[in-house]
Design an enzyme around this catalytic site. Structure first.
Site, mmCIF file in Angstrom:
data_model
loop_
_atom_site.group_PDB
_atom_site.id
_atom_site.type_symbol
_atom_site.label_atom_id
_atom_site.label_comp_id
_atom_site.label_asym_id
_atom_site.label_seq_id
_atom_site.Cartn_x
_atom_site.Cartn_y
_atom_site.Cartn_z
ATOM 1 N N GLY A 260 0.792 -1.218 0.000
ATOM 2 C CA GLY A 260 0.000 0.000 0.000
ATOM 3 C C GLY A 260 0.826 1.271 0.000
ATOM 4 O O GLY A 260 0.305 2.362 -0.254
ATOM 5 N N ARG B 181 -11.226 20.132 10.477
ATOM 6 C CA ARG B 181 -12.189 20.138 11.581
ATOM 7 C C ARG B 181 -11.535 19.796 12.908
ATOM 8 O O ARG B 181 -12.132 19.967 13.953
ATOM 9 C CB ARG B 181 -13.343 19.166 11.270
ATOM 10 N N HIS C 205 -12.261 25.242 6.839
ATOM 11 C CA HIS C 205 -13.293 25.094 7.868
ATOM 12 C C HIS C 205 -13.114 26.097 8.990
ATOM 13 O O HIS C 205 -14.094 26.521 9.604
ATOM 14 C CB HIS C 205 -13.269 23.671 8.427
ATOM 15 N N LYS D 284 -28.008 22.864 15.659
ATOM 16 C CA LYS D 284 -27.900 21.415 15.487
ATOM 17 C C LYS D 284 -27.233 20.766 16.694
ATOM 18 O O LYS D 284 -26.477 21.411 17.427
ATOM 19 C CB LYS D 284 -27.143 21.073 14.200
ATOM 20 N N THR E 114 -25.650 16.840 8.379
ATOM 21 C CA THR E 114 -25.968 18.227 8.752
ATOM 22 C C THR E 114 -27.029 18.808 7.819
ATOM 23 O O THR E 114 -28.004 19.426 8.255
ATOM 24 C CB THR E 114 -24.681 19.080 8.716
HETATM 25 C C1 R5P Z 1 -19.225 21.194 10.690
HETATM 26 O O1 R5P Z 1 -18.915 21.976 11.562
HETATM 27 C C2 R5P Z 1 -19.036 21.483 9.247
HETATM 28 O O2 R5P Z 1 -19.127 22.842 8.972
HETATM 29 C C3 R5P Z 1 -20.042 20.752 8.406
HETATM 30 O O3 R5P Z 1 -21.337 21.165 8.784
HETATM 31 C C4 R5P Z 1 -19.918 19.288 8.626
HETATM 32 O O4 R5P Z 1 -18.579 18.893 8.602
HETATM 33 C C5 R5P Z 1 -20.707 18.528 7.589
HETATM 34 O O5 R5P Z 1 -20.509 17.180 7.820
HETATM 35 P P1 R5P Z 1 -21.686 16.157 7.562
HETATM 36 O O6 R5P Z 1 -22.099 16.305 6.133
HETATM 37 O O7 R5P Z 1 -21.031 14.819 7.858
HETATM 38 O O8 R5P Z 1 -22.773 16.453 8.531
#
Ligand code: R5P
Length: 314
Positions: free
Chosen positions: A38, A95, A129, A191, A225
């Protein structure tokens, strides 16, 4: 002047080729040998004395593409490139910009220090991000934004009553950047993330009733999300469009079943086949313009202008 050279890693050769074409240059392909266990061994061609831009988003498979990026940067440096710039339009590990539980690493810092250590003198990213990127990076970061490009593409829903929706608190500043361009108002979904692939929308702040809604985020990964935000809006908004700068789309196939008219992402991550409601906007013109200016040591500030209105806060 030092010759300009675009080096294409294997993560997104179509994007590298489109950038090179706009620069009236060839994208220098890489021979990518793979060992039976790999391990990868990329080999670059002639870059000696050249101003090199290595285009390699660290999209899925993130770790393979990241290691390939590091090896390419090192190969260019050892081949005596005059200057090496890492063009990583989608930067994985962004992130992991803070430790939320003890025992975690500061992934973003590890990644950018490795990019610098491998030989990049500059790092080019699109809509990272986190604004923490600049402060944890030991090398200069040129931050571009796809927001104006995407905002233009969602213009069919332009109209007095359209609302830009942030699907979580971290996307609020991004939503304000869309709103500043389109003139729309902003609403916010609160959320709660249960785990990596499960998200609940727990509140809606702002008026979306009978209004077209554009949900904006920096990236769509699992799609959890966006799905939660759509669920929250569905019985209120008149029409739903989604726009995200990056679409790694790891397990986001379920978004095809959602009641949304369009899902716009860019090609910072390569997309083999795209079917409605997905649409892809190319960032090649943006990257080509940025590279052309960097090559001539010209300012990039007007490319940065929308980002100056405020990077993401979380
Ligand atoms: C989170 O803080 C990011 O801004 C995105 O909302 C998130 O990474 C989206 O990830 P997913 O599509 O897995 O919810």
């Amino acid at each position: 002047m030092t010759p300009l050279r675009v080096v294409s890693g294997s993560a997104n050769p179509a994007l590298a080729a489109a950038v090179a074409e706009r620069l009236d240059a060839d994208a220098l392909g890489v021979v990518l040998e793979r060992f039976p266990d790999g391990e990868i061994r990329p080999i670059v061609g002639h870059v000696s004395g050249q101003d090199v831009y290595v285009v390699q988003p660290t999209a899925p498979p993130v770790n393979d593409n990241f290691v390939e990026l590091l090896l390419l940067l090192d190969a260019c440096r050892r081949s005596r490139a005059a200057r090496v710039t890492a063009v990583v339009p989608y930067l994985g590990y962004s992130r992991q910009d803070r430790r939320t539980v003890s025992g975690q690493a500061l992934g973003l810092r590890v990644v950018v220090e490795a990019i610098a250590g491998a030989g990049a003198e500059r790092l080019v990213v699109i809509d990272p991000h986190t604004p923490a990127l600049e402060s944890v990076s030991p090398i200069p970061v040129e931050t571009l934004t796809a927001v104006p490009l995407l905002a233009e593409r969602v213009s069919p829903v332009r109209g007095g009553d359209t609302v830009i929706v942030a699907p979580d608190a971290g996307a609020a500043t991004l939503a304000e950047r869309y709103a500043a361009i389109t003139g729309h108002s902003v609403a916010l979904v609160r959320k709660y993330r249960e785990n990596e692939s499960s998200v609940s929308a727990i509140a809606l702040l702002g008026d979306v009733r009978h209004r077209p809604a554009v949900i904006v985020d920096d990236m769509i990964c699992t799609g959890a999300t966006i799905e939660a935000a759509v669920g929250m809006l569905l019985h209120h908004a008149a029409d739903i469009v989604v726009a995200a700068s990056h679409g790694p789309l790891a397990g986001a196939a379920h978004l095809h079943r959602l009641d949304v008219r369009r899902v716009l992402v860019t090609d910072t991550v390569a997309h083999a086949a795209v079917a409605p409601p997905f649409e892809v906007c190319s960032v090649a013109p943006l990257l080509a313009e940025a590279i052309a200016r960097m090559h001539e040591d010209l300012p990039l500030h007007d490319l940065f202008a929308p980002a100056r209105m405020g990077p993401r806060s979380a």
